[in-house]
Scaffold this motif. Sequence first.
Motif, PDB file in Angstrom:
ATOM      1  N   LEU A  36       0.854  -1.186   0.000  1.00  0.00           N
ATOM      2  CA  LEU A  36       0.000   0.000   0.000  1.00  0.00           C
ATOM      3  C   LEU A  36       0.886   1.230   0.000  1.00  0.00           C
ATOM      4  O   LEU A  36       1.879   1.291   0.721  1.00  0.00           O
ATOM      5  CB  LEU A  36      -0.866   0.025   1.260  1.00  0.00           C
ATOM      6  N   LYS A  37       0.527   2.176  -0.831  1.00  0.00           N
ATOM      7  CA  LYS A  37       1.340   3.389  -0.883  1.00  0.00           C
ATOM      8  C   LYS A  37       0.572   4.541  -0.272  1.00  0.00           C
ATOM      9  O   LYS A  37      -0.513   4.886  -0.724  1.00  0.00           O
ATOM     10  CB  LYS A  37       1.692   3.727  -2.333  1.00  0.00           C
ATOM     11  N   ILE A  38       1.135   5.122   0.781  1.00  0.00           N
ATOM     12  CA  ILE A  38       0.542   6.350   1.306  1.00  0.00           C
ATOM     13  C   ILE A  38       1.637   7.388   1.462  1.00  0.00           C
ATOM     14  O   ILE A  38       2.820   7.071   1.430  1.00  0.00           O
ATOM     15  CB  ILE A  38      -0.173   6.150   2.658  1.00  0.00           C
ATOM     16  N   SER A  39       1.243   8.621   1.614  1.00  0.00           N
ATOM     17  CA  SER A  39       2.191   9.701   1.860  1.00  0.00           C
ATOM     18  C   SER A  39       1.868  10.298   3.213  1.00  0.00           C
ATOM     19  O   SER A  39       0.706  10.430   3.568  1.00  0.00           O
ATOM     20  CB  SER A  39       2.053  10.788   0.801  1.00  0.00           C
ATOM     21  N   VAL A  40       2.895  10.647   3.957  1.00  0.00           N
ATOM     22  CA  VAL A  40       2.692  11.349   5.211  1.00  0.00           C
ATOM     23  C   VAL A  40       3.397  12.695   5.074  1.00  0.00           C
ATOM     24  O   VAL A  40       4.613  12.755   5.020  1.00  0.00           O
ATOM     25  CB  VAL A  40       3.262  10.546   6.394  1.00  0.00           C
ATOM     26  N   GLY A  41       2.610  13.728   4.961  1.00  0.00           N
ATOM     27  CA  GLY A  41       3.202  15.040   4.688  1.00  0.00           C
ATOM     28  C   GLY A  41       2.930  16.039   5.785  1.00  0.00           C
ATOM     29  O   GLY A  41       2.464  15.684   6.866  1.00  0.00           O
ATOM     30  N   PRO A  42       3.222  17.301   5.523  1.00  0.00           N
ATOM     31  CA  PRO A  42       3.060  18.361   6.524  1.00  0.00           C
ATOM     32  C   PRO A  42       1.703  18.350   7.235  1.00  0.00           C
ATOM     33  O   PRO A  42       1.673  18.577   8.443  1.00  0.00           O
ATOM     34  CB  PRO A  42       3.249  19.645   5.714  1.00  0.00           C
ATOM     35  N   PRO A  43       0.578  18.094   6.542  1.00  0.00           N
ATOM     36  CA  PRO A  43      -0.691  18.142   7.278  1.00  0.00           C
ATOM     37  C   PRO A  43      -0.731  17.172   8.459  1.00  0.00           C
ATOM     38  O   PRO A  43      -1.331  17.474   9.487  1.00  0.00           O
ATOM     39  CB  PRO A  43      -1.732  17.737   6.222  1.00  0.00           C
ATOM     40  N   PHE A  44      -0.035  16.025   8.340  1.00  0.00           N
ATOM     41  CA  PHE A  44      -0.001  15.081   9.463  1.00  0.00           C
ATOM     42  C   PHE A  44       0.743  15.681  10.645  1.00  0.00           C
ATOM     43  O   PHE A  44       0.263  15.660  11.778  1.00  0.00           O
ATOM     44  CB  PHE A  44       0.672  13.768   9.035  1.00  0.00           C
ATOM     45  N   TYR A  45       1.926  16.237  10.368  1.00  0.00           N
ATOM     46  CA  TYR A  45       2.738  16.763  11.467  1.00  0.00           C
ATOM     47  C   TYR A  45       2.085  17.986  12.104  1.00  0.00           C
ATOM     48  O   TYR A  45       2.189  18.200  13.303  1.00  0.00           O
ATOM     49  CB  TYR A  45       4.143  17.083  10.975  1.00  0.00           C
ATOM     50  N   ASN A  46       1.381  18.793  11.279  1.00  0.00           N
ATOM     51  CA  ASN A  46       0.691  19.943  11.850  1.00  0.00           C
ATOM     52  C   ASN A  46      -0.373  19.503  12.838  1.00  0.00           C
ATOM     53  O   ASN A  46      -0.688  20.229  13.772  1.00  0.00           O
ATOM     54  CB  ASN A  46       0.027  20.772  10.743  1.00  0.00           C
ATOM     55  N   ARG A  47      -0.911  18.317  12.647  1.00  0.00           N
ATOM     56  CA  ARG A  47      -1.987  17.853  13.524  1.00  0.00           C
ATOM     57  C   ARG A  47      -1.484  17.031  14.694  1.00  0.00           C
ATOM     58  O   ARG A  47      -2.247  16.709  15.591  1.00  0.00           O
ATOM     59  CB  ARG A  47      -2.983  17.032  12.717  1.00  0.00           C
ATOM     60  N   THR A  48      -0.229  16.600  14.668  1.00  0.00           N
ATOM     61  CA  THR A  48       0.266  15.766  15.765  1.00  0.00           C
ATOM     62  C   THR A  48       1.458  16.420  16.467  1.00  0.00           C
ATOM     63  O   THR A  48       1.456  16.576  17.687  1.00  0.00           O
ATOM     64  CB  THR A  48       0.707  14.388  15.246  1.00  0.00           C
ATOM     65  N   PHE A  49       2.468  16.798  15.691  1.00  0.00           N
ATOM     66  CA  PHE A  49       3.692  17.329  16.289  1.00  0.00           C
ATOM     67  C   PHE A  49       3.429  18.668  16.965  1.00  0.00           C
ATOM     68  O   PHE A  49       3.862  18.895  18.101  1.00  0.00           O
ATOM     69  CB  PHE A  49       4.751  17.470  15.191  1.00  0.00           C
TER      70      PHE A  49
END
Lengths: 661, 177, 149
Positions: free
Chosen positions: A380-393
Motif C-alpha cells: 500500500l502506498k501512502i504519503s505522510v506530509g506536513p498536514p499530518f505533522y501539523n496535527r500531531t507534532f
Amino acid sequence: MFIELGHFALALALCLALVQSIVPLAGAARRLSGWMAVGRSAALGQFAMVALSFAALTHAYVTSDFSVSNVVENSHSAKPMLYKISGVWGNHEGSMLLWVLILSLCGASVAVFGSNLPRELRARVLAVQGMVASGFLLFILATSNPFTRVIPAPADGHGLNPVLQDPGLAFHPPFLYLGYVGSSVAFAFAVAALIEGRVDAAWARWVRPWALVSWCALTVGIALGSWWAYYTLGWGGWWFWDPVENASLLPWLSGTALIHSAIVVERRDTMKSWTILLALLTFGLALVGTFLVRSGVLSSVHAFAVDPARGVFILVLLIIAIGGSFTLYAWRAPAMQGGGLFAPISREGALVLNNLLLATATGTVLLGTLYPLFMDAFGLKISVGPPFYNRTFLPLMTPLLVAMAVGPLLAWKRGDLTAALQRLWMAFGFALLVVLVGLYLSGFHAVLAILGLGLSAWIAAGVLAEWGERIRLFRLPLHDSWRRAAGLPRAAYGMSLAHFGMAVLVAGVSASAFEQERIESLRPGDHIDIAGYTLTLREVRRVPGPNYVADEAVIEVKRGGAVIDEMHPQRRTFTVQRQTTALTAIRTGLSADLYLALGEGDAQAGWVVRAWHKPIVSWIWLGALVMALGGVVSLTDRRWRVGVAARKPAAPTSIQSAAAE
Amino acid sequence: MRRLVFLVPLALFLGLAGWFAAALFSGRDPRELPSALIDKPAPDFDLPSLAEGRLSSQSLRGQVTVVNFFASWCAPCRVEHPILLRMARQEKIRVIGIAYKDRPEDSRRFLAELGDPFLTTGIDRDGRTGIDFGLYGVPETYVIDKQGRIRKRIVGPVTPALLDRELLPLLRALERS
Amino acid sequence: MRFLLALFLFAAPAWAVLPDERLADPALEARARALSKELRCVVCHNESIDDSNATLARDIRIVLRERLAAGDSDGQAKAYLVARYGDFVLLRPPVRADTYLLWFGPFALLALGGAVAFAAQRRRKPAAPAPLTPEEQARLAALLREEPK
C-alpha cells in the motif's frame, strides 16, 4: 601514490580501532593499568591515520586526480576550489570518510580531555568508541571505498550536481555529522556506565558537555540545511517534513531531551536509567539518520535492494550497535535505582514533563517517517506530509513551550506553582497583549498563528522574568543585582539564551501565516504591488555563466515612491545537465524578507515573477543560532572545566586521575 | 514485572530491524509502482489518432491489449522501443500507443525513424488521458484484459527480462482465459 | 524514488502555480490553493503540487481547478485524484483502520509515557545511601562546592 597511502592508513586505522575496542575493555575488567592505557594511544593513533586518509582523498580532489574513480564521479577540473573541497564529502564514500574522521576526532578528544575520568570509565568509553569506529571503518573498506582507481584515467570528471554547488550546502554536512557523531560519545559513556553498573552525578557531569557539543552542532546543521532550502528551492519553503529532514530532527529531539534529563541526574541523582536510554537512543537515531538516508531507504525500502551488500552491512551494524546496547540496557539498567525524591510540581517534575513531551514528539516523527515504508511492505502506498505533522507534532510542542517559561522558576524537590506563576504575571500580560493586538490588527484572522506569537512572547518574557528573579532585579539595589548578574554561572546564561532562541524561532515560524504572495506575468515596465513595495520589471537580460546561461531580471524596488533597491533573480540553464535552476533574489531584513523568483517567459508573453513578503522569516534561523549560541555559552561554564580538566591533587585513590600518565 | 519495562526498547528495535530485514530480503521489484486502477476498468478516452480516425477505449474491449504511453522527447522511450517492436512483430501482441504531450509531427517522425509497433496511436496532447490512467511519466505500459480491465502497470521502460519473465506469461494467460 | 526523479528530469521544466492557471473567482482559487497544499506531486520527492514545478504537478493543478469550477466539493475533488493515483496522492493520509496506529499512535504514546512516569513517581523511594567510597564523596563534594547556588 597518496591515494594508496590513504587507503593503507584507513586499513591501519581499522587495526588500531580493533585494538582500541578490545584491550582497554579487558584491561578495565582485570584492572590492568597498562592495558587500559592502550586505549588512549590507540585512539590518538586511529585519529592520526583517519586524518591522513582524509587528507589523501582531499589532496586527490584539490589536484583533480582523475585516476581516482570517486574524484571522476564527483568533481571537475573547472570547479571552484571551495566545491572541490566540499566535493570530498558531497558523495556517499567521501561523506562516510568524513563521518569516521569526526568519530575518531571525538575518540581522540575523550583521550586527551578525559584525563580526570576514572581510569576504568575512560578505558571503557574509549573501547566503545573503538567498536563504533571499527564498524564504520570496516563498512568503508568493504563496501564504500573512496580510493578505487580507474585505469585509464579519464581526461576530466563528471562534475557535481549544480544544485549542490552552494556554500550553504558545502558546510551543512560537517555540522550535521558533528552533531550525529558527537552523540556517539554520550553513547559510549552510557554503555560504559551500563558495563560498570553505576551512574552518578559525576557521570552526568562528564557526559553533559559532550551531549551539548553534539546538540549545538546538530542545531546549526539543521538550521543551515533549512536556510539552504529556503533560498535555493525557489518558493521560500524552509521545512518540508521530508524523511531526510526528519532524520536529522529525530536525534535533535532526543538529544534535547538528553541534555535536560542529564541535569536531573547531575543535580538530584535520579532519572538515571531514563537518561542512559536517551543517550543510547540519540546515537541510535543518528545512525538511523545517516545510514538509512544515505542508502536511500527512508525514501523507499527498495533502495536497499539497489545495493544489497551495503544494505545488509548497514543493517548488521545497526543491530550490533543499537540491539547490543539495548540488550545491555535491559540487563543492567533495572539495577540503577533512582535516588532523589521529588514532588510532581518541582524542577524535576517539569523536566520529566519536558522529557515526556520530547520523547513523544520523537516517537511521532519516527512514526510519520517510517509509516509509509511500513505500509509499503503490504503493497500500500501512502504519503505522510506536513498536514499530518501539523496535527500531531504541533499539539505536542505547544504544552512544552508553555511549560518552558514555568519550569526554570520551580525549585528542586518541591516547587511552588502559584509562586512561579505569580512571578510570570508580567510575562502573561505581555503575551496577552501580543495576542490581543495581533487579533485586532489581523481582523481576527489566523488565530493559531497569533497564539503562536503570543507563545513566543510568553517564553521570551518568561526568560527575562527568570533572569530578573535570579538577580533579584528591582528587589535589591541595582548594583547588588549587577553583582549577582555577573556572578551567575555561564550555564544559567546558556539556558536563558537557548530558551530565548526558541522564542525567536517560534515567532518566525508563526509569522509565516502572514506572508503575502504575488505571482504575475510581467512585461518590462509592468509592476507588482506587495506589502507596500512596488516591484517594477525593468528588463530581462541574458547573462553568461561558467557552465550555464542565465536569464536575469532587473527588478526595481520602490517603497513610498522612492527607489530603494534593485533585485536580480535569475533563471539558470545548465547546458551539460540540461537542468534549470532558480537563483532567487532575497532582501533579508529583521522585520521581513522580500523574496523574488523568476519563472519562464519571453518578451511577448511576459515573464512569470513570483514575489513573496515574508515577515520575520529570518528569525527562524536566527533563533536556531541563538539556541546553539546558548549551548556554546553553557559549554564555557567553568564548572565543566572543573569537571573536565581538574588536575587538583584531590584525586583520591579509587578515582585515580590519569593526568599523571 | 519491573524488569520487563527495560526490555521494551529492545523489543521495539528488534521488531523494526526484523521488518527492515524482511523488506531487504523480500526481493520485490523496486520499480513496481502499484496502480490505483489495478483490476479496475481502464479509464474512458476518445483521442484523435495519429493516422486517421480516432482511438477510443471502446476499441480495447474483447482482446488483450498493451497500452504504451510514449513521447518523442523521452530518452528512455527510445531505449524501450525495440522491445515494443519485438512484442508487436514477433510475439504478435496487440500494442496500442498513446503519444503523451507530444506534437503529432514529432511522434510521426519518432515512429518513422524507429519503426511503428502500434496498431493505432492516440494523441494525448494535454496529458489528460495520462492523468486518467494515473500516469507518472513516460514511458509507461499497461496490460488490459479482454474485459477492458487494467491488470498490470509498468513504470519506466519495459526491459527484455521484464518482458520474458513477467509480461509474456501474463499476456498468454490472459489470452487463454 | 531516484528512478522517479530521473523520469522527472525528462519532463520539460515549468513553474509552481503560474498566473494562467488561476481561477477568476478568488474564493475558488483560495480553495484550490489550500487543497493543492495537501496533494502530493507524485513524481517528486515529498513536494505538494502547490510547491512543485514538475509538469505533471501543473497538469494536476489544472485538473483540480476544473473540478472545483465544475462544482466539486473538496472531498469530491480529492476522491477524483485518489481514484487515479491512489492514497499516495494525499499528503494527509486518510484516517482508516490501517492508519489508526499512525494517527493515534502519538497520543497513545503520550498517554503511555505519562502512565510510566506516574508509576515511576509513585514507586520512587527514599534513596539508599549512595554506594560511594568516602574519597569519592569528598571529591564529589569538592565538585559541588564549585557551584554557586
